[in-house]
Design a protein around this motif. Sequence first.
Motif, PDB file in Angstrom:
ATOM      1  N   ASP A  67      54.200  20.043  28.083  1.00 39.71           N
ATOM      2  CA  ASP A  67      54.638  19.428  29.334  1.00 39.71           C
ATOM      3  C   ASP A  67      53.541  18.599  29.994  1.00 39.71           C
ATOM      4  O   ASP A  67      53.814  17.559  30.573  1.00 39.71           O
ATOM      5  CB  ASP A  67      55.131  20.498  30.310  1.00 39.71           C
ATOM      6  CG  ASP A  67      56.240  21.354  29.717  1.00 39.71           C
ATOM      7  OD1 ASP A  67      57.014  20.838  28.880  1.00 39.71           O
ATOM      8  OD2 ASP A  67      56.326  22.551  30.061  1.00 39.71           O
ATOM      9  N   GLY A  68      52.298  19.079  29.903  1.00 40.74           N
ATOM     10  CA  GLY A  68      51.189  18.347  30.499  1.00 40.74           C
ATOM     11  C   GLY A  68      50.602  17.300  29.573  1.00 40.74           C
ATOM     12  O   GLY A  68      49.766  16.513  29.997  1.00 40.74           O
ATOM     13  N   ILE A 115      44.784  20.322  34.004  1.00 36.25           N
ATOM     14  CA  ILE A 115      46.071  20.018  34.624  1.00 36.25           C
ATOM     15  C   ILE A 115      46.026  20.631  36.020  1.00 36.25           C
ATOM     16  O   ILE A 115      45.455  21.702  36.215  1.00 36.25           O
ATOM     17  CB  ILE A 115      47.288  20.512  33.803  1.00 36.25           C
ATOM     18  CG1 ILE A 115      47.338  22.024  33.706  1.00 36.25           C
ATOM     19  CG2 ILE A 115      47.300  19.878  32.411  1.00 36.25           C
ATOM     20  CD1 ILE A 115      48.634  22.555  33.089  1.00 36.25           C
ATOM     21  N   TRP A 159      47.754  20.559  40.362  1.00 39.74           N
ATOM     22  CA  TRP A 159      48.804  20.281  41.341  1.00 39.74           C
ATOM     23  C   TRP A 159      48.116  19.876  42.646  1.00 39.74           C
ATOM     24  O   TRP A 159      47.888  20.708  43.523  1.00 39.74           O
ATOM     25  CB  TRP A 159      49.683  21.516  41.533  1.00 39.74           C
ATOM     26  CG  TRP A 159      50.536  21.808  40.350  1.00 39.74           C
ATOM     27  CD1 TRP A 159      51.847  21.459  40.200  1.00 39.74           C
ATOM     28  CD2 TRP A 159      50.182  22.485  39.151  1.00 39.74           C
ATOM     29  NE1 TRP A 159      52.314  21.870  38.981  1.00 39.74           N
ATOM     30  CE2 TRP A 159      51.307  22.509  38.308  1.00 39.74           C
ATOM     31  CE3 TRP A 159      49.003  23.074  38.689  1.00 39.74           C
ATOM     32  CZ2 TRP A 159      51.298  23.092  37.055  1.00 39.74           C
ATOM     33  CZ3 TRP A 159      48.995  23.652  37.445  1.00 39.74           C
ATOM     34  CH2 TRP A 159      50.128  23.661  36.636  1.00 39.74           C
ATOM     35  N   ASN A 200      56.137  24.290  39.037  1.00 38.46           N
ATOM     36  CA  ASN A 200      55.125  25.107  38.379  1.00 38.46           C
ATOM     37  C   ASN A 200      55.757  26.473  38.147  1.00 38.46           C
ATOM     38  O   ASN A 200      55.851  27.287  39.046  1.00 38.46           O
ATOM     39  CB  ASN A 200      53.865  25.231  39.238  1.00 38.46           C
ATOM     40  CG  ASN A 200      52.787  26.052  38.558  1.00 38.46           C
ATOM     41  OD1 ASN A 200      53.017  26.716  37.548  1.00 38.46           O
ATOM     42  ND2 ASN A 200      51.594  26.019  39.107  1.00 38.46           N
ATOM     43  N   MET A 205      50.239  17.285  37.729  1.00 35.50           N
ATOM     44  CA  MET A 205      51.489  17.956  37.357  1.00 35.50           C
ATOM     45  C   MET A 205      52.499  18.020  38.499  1.00 35.50           C
ATOM     46  O   MET A 205      53.498  18.725  38.400  1.00 35.50           O
ATOM     47  CB  MET A 205      51.177  19.378  36.873  1.00 35.50           C
ATOM     48  CG  MET A 205      50.323  19.448  35.630  1.00 35.50           C
ATOM     49  SD  MET A 205      51.137  18.819  34.165  1.00 35.50           S
ATOM     50  CE  MET A 205      52.351  20.097  33.893  1.00 35.50           C
ATOM     51  N   LEU A 260      56.570  22.734  34.418  1.00 40.37           N
ATOM     52  CA  LEU A 260      55.683  23.458  33.496  1.00 40.37           C
ATOM     53  C   LEU A 260      56.271  24.827  33.249  1.00 40.37           C
ATOM     54  O   LEU A 260      56.576  25.561  34.130  1.00 40.37           O
ATOM     55  CB  LEU A 260      54.288  23.605  34.095  1.00 40.37           C
ATOM     56  CG  LEU A 260      53.311  24.433  33.256  1.00 40.37           C
ATOM     57  CD1 LEU A 260      52.804  23.630  32.079  1.00 40.37           C
ATOM     58  CD2 LEU A 260      52.159  24.901  34.101  1.00 40.37           C
TER      59      LEU A 260
END
Length: 184
Positions: free
Chosen positions: A29-30, A38, A40, A48, A179, A184
């Motif tokens: 996903d990242g 990664i 936020w 998340n 992200m 995720l």
Amino acid sequence: MLERRAVDAAIWGMPIVSLDALRQAYFRDGKAKYGDIIWWPKGSAWKNQSLTANTSLRYLYVFFNTKDDGPVVLDLPPAAEGASFLGTIVDTWQVPLTDVGFDGNGGKYLVLSPDYTGEVPVGYIPVCSKTYNTFTGIRSILASNSEEDERKGDALVKQIKIYPLAKAGNPPPQRFVDMTDIML
């Protein structure tokens, strides 16, 4: 007895299975590679899906692989006015190896492979792992939700460097993956 053994197996395997699920999401996903951060920057929202994340913190995740890269450096800056870090380096089984950022301290943490026999260079904090893959989860903590503290926190995050010890003389540019809008 069969049921009890099944429960024991689930409890025993849960740490490695849940961390591997997070590692797979990190790559999938990242679109991250070992050593990428990664994070936020706007705080962790519902996308998340980590098991223990909450929405009031800014998280940073990174995976290391000392089998392929040799010893890996996590160069964490000390706290600054309005921003600090708090996190933990864990092995594949989620066994805590050391806390980072405690009391606003930074440092050059050197994550070592299980078979490492070399010397630890002066100025590094050795972190001995029994597994080749390790994970670091760091919380970027702001003094307030003000735009100024957010800028200070972002600037502090951008000072983090992760690289193989072999490249300490000329570390590659650090890659950050935002992200915010990615599941995720």
